[in-house]
Design a protein around this motif. Structure first.
Motif, PDB file in Angstrom:
ATOM      1  N   MET A   1       0.846  -1.194   0.000  1.00  0.00           N
ATOM      2  CA  MET A   1       0.000   0.000   0.000  1.00  0.00           C
ATOM      3  C   MET A   1       0.883   1.247   0.000  1.00  0.00           C
ATOM      4  O   MET A   1       1.843   1.330   0.763  1.00  0.00           O
ATOM      5  CB  MET A   1      -0.892   0.008   1.246  1.00  0.00           C
ATOM      6  N   VAL A   2       0.554   2.179  -0.846  1.00  0.00           N
ATOM      7  CA  VAL A   2       1.299   3.434  -0.901  1.00  0.00           C
ATOM      8  C   VAL A   2       0.656   4.445   0.047  1.00  0.00           C
ATOM      9  O   VAL A   2      -0.535   4.712  -0.040  1.00  0.00           O
ATOM     10  CB  VAL A   2       1.327   3.992  -2.341  1.00  0.00           C
ATOM     11  N   ASP A   3       1.445   4.955   0.949  1.00  0.00           N
ATOM     12  CA  ASP A   3       0.993   6.007   1.864  1.00  0.00           C
ATOM     13  C   ASP A   3       2.193   6.914   2.109  1.00  0.00           C
ATOM     14  O   ASP A   3       2.940   6.752   3.079  1.00  0.00           O
ATOM     15  CB  ASP A   3       0.472   5.417   3.168  1.00  0.00           C
ATOM     16  N   LYS A   4       2.379   7.852   1.216  1.00  0.00           N
ATOM     17  CA  LYS A   4       3.553   8.710   1.257  1.00  0.00           C
ATOM     18  C   LYS A   4       3.625   9.532   2.532  1.00  0.00           C
ATOM     19  O   LYS A   4       4.706   9.687   3.127  1.00  0.00           O
ATOM     20  CB  LYS A   4       3.540   9.630   0.025  1.00  0.00           C
ATOM     21  N   ASN A   5       2.499  10.050   2.989  1.00  0.00           N
ATOM     22  CA  ASN A   5       2.519  10.892   4.184  1.00  0.00           C
ATOM     23  C   ASN A   5       2.931  10.089   5.420  1.00  0.00           C
ATOM     24  O   ASN A   5       3.707  10.562   6.258  1.00  0.00           O
ATOM     25  CB  ASN A   5       1.150  11.534   4.413  1.00  0.00           C
ATOM     26  N   LYS A  27       6.625   2.636  -7.378  1.00  0.00           N
ATOM     27  CA  LYS A  27       7.854   2.402  -8.144  1.00  0.00           C
ATOM     28  C   LYS A  27       8.861   1.562  -7.370  1.00  0.00           C
ATOM     29  O   LYS A  27       9.620   0.790  -7.948  1.00  0.00           O
ATOM     30  CB  LYS A  27       8.505   3.753  -8.502  1.00  0.00           C
ATOM     31  N   LEU A  28       8.901   1.752  -6.017  1.00  0.00           N
ATOM     32  CA  LEU A  28       9.886   1.066  -5.188  1.00  0.00           C
ATOM     33  C   LEU A  28       9.212   0.484  -3.952  1.00  0.00           C
ATOM     34  O   LEU A  28       8.463   1.175  -3.273  1.00  0.00           O
ATOM     35  CB  LEU A  28      10.993   2.031  -4.749  1.00  0.00           C
ATOM     36  N   GLN A  29       9.496  -0.770  -3.655  1.00  0.00           N
ATOM     37  CA  GLN A  29       8.997  -1.400  -2.444  1.00  0.00           C
ATOM     38  C   GLN A  29      10.000  -1.162  -1.318  1.00  0.00           C
ATOM     39  O   GLN A  29      11.197  -1.404  -1.487  1.00  0.00           O
ATOM     40  CB  GLN A  29       8.805  -2.903  -2.661  1.00  0.00           C
TER      41      GLN A  29
END
Length: 346
Positions: A1-5, A27-29
């Motif tokens: 799951m992407v969660d940048k914050n 893009k990167l794990q």
């Protein structure tokens, strides 16, 4: 799951992403360390620690054609060096040798005492910049400030034919080396603010709270700080070493990581100035004629590196950051996060 914050907040607060399934980007794990599931070796005395180290090193060296050791001026690596007579030792040297000269002098003494071949790994800011992209790409995120120099040391050792590097990172966490965090019994709030490296709310426009992790160790108004450090602090530190060596493609081994104290830490001894009291005793046994060195973190001149840094400029960061209030290690976290976000954009 992407969660940048969340990923940004977790890195600034803890130096790693705490949730296993969260990443900065598709893009990167993000790479978490694979911690050993081997049965721990319980030790009660300095003699038992020495015996366990000796046995482990004998075993791993059977599979190695040429063994090296990361040798600092501290107790942990000096003890390991005393069981590795004749091997190659690698010591970090910064600013042409003008930074922490006493560390270099002690490393030379340790190497001479047990006949190790000492190699200096010269580190400059350019070395840091040259290694940073690869180790961030490998980890899938920003990194600890020790990772570029560890990677450089590993690459230099590889060129010398070393196929296994011995390190002494785990001693602090197993034997009571985190003396400032062990200095007293903490209230929940005090420990929360003391442990966090950079409070995300102070530097990010959209921070996410990391309190949930600390809440897992709450005991009323207090906190089980020993368990917190045993689990959280070790994952962050071990992850930094594993990523640096993985990037350089060199195997490594930490004999301290497999050890565990058979009895609870004697906090009264630690709080009276005897951090790592069993390790101190073992050091005196292995180096009876050399004064026991004070505990110091792995050297890196981050205060000098960031003395004139004005702070981040990306949109994710607040415009009112009081950058001068942060120390070099904290500035590194903010700076490195920005470097990683720039790399993602590219």
């Amino acid at each position: 799951m992407v969660d940048k914050n969340f990923a940004m907040s977790s890195f600034l607060a803890l130096r790693y992403i705490e949730k296993k399934d969260v990443h900065f980007s598709e893009k990167l794990q993000y790479r978490h360390p694979i911690l050993s599931n081997d049965e721990r070796i319980y030790v009660r005395t300095a003699e038992e620690i020495g015996e366990a180290i000796d046995k482990q090193l004998n075993e791993v060296r059977k599979k190695s054609k040429k063994t090296g050791i990361l040798l600092s001026g501290g107790m942990d690596s000096a003890i390991l060096a005393s069981y590795l007579s004749g091997c190659d030792a690698y010591t970090f040297r910064f600013l042409g040798g003008e930074f922490q000269e006493e560390e270099l002098e002690r490393a030379e003494i340790f190497a001479k005492e047990y006949g190790l071949t000492l190699h200096y790994v010269d580190i400059s800011w350019k070395t840091v910049e040259d290694n940073l992209p690869a180790i961030m790409m490998s980890k899938g995120g920003p990194v600890h400030s020790i990772e570029p120099q560890i990677c450089q040391g590993a690459k230099q050792a590889l060129q010398d034919g070393v196929d296994l590097m011995i390190i002494g990172d785990g001693s602090d966490y197993v034997f009571g080396g985190m003396d400032q965090l062990l200095s007293r019994d903490w209230t929940f709030e005090d420990f929360y603010h003391r442990y966090i490296y950079v409070e995300p709310e102070e530097v990010l426009k959209n921070p996410e709270s990391i309190r949930y992790l600390f809440e897992q160790y709450r005991k009323g108004d207090d906190i089980d700080f020993l368990s917190f450090m045993d689990i959280v602090a070790t994952e962050e530190s071990y992850g930094s070493y594993s990523n640096a060596f993985l990037t350089a493609e060199l195997d490594y081994f930490d004999p301290y990581e497999k050890l565990k104290m058979a009895e609870p830490l004697d906090l009264s001894r630690i709080r009276s100035g005897e951090s790592k009291y069993l390790i101190r005793e073992l050091f005196r046994m292995r180096y009876p004629n050399i004064p026991t060195p004070n505990k110091l973190p792995m050297p890196r001149p981050v205060d000098q590196y960031f003395a004139d840094w004005e702070g981040p400029h990306r949109a994710e960061f607040r415009d009112d950051i009081e950058i001068d209030k942060y120390k070099g290690n904290q500035k590194w976290l903010i700076w490195c996060l920005e470097q990683f976000l720039d790399m993602l954009d590219e």
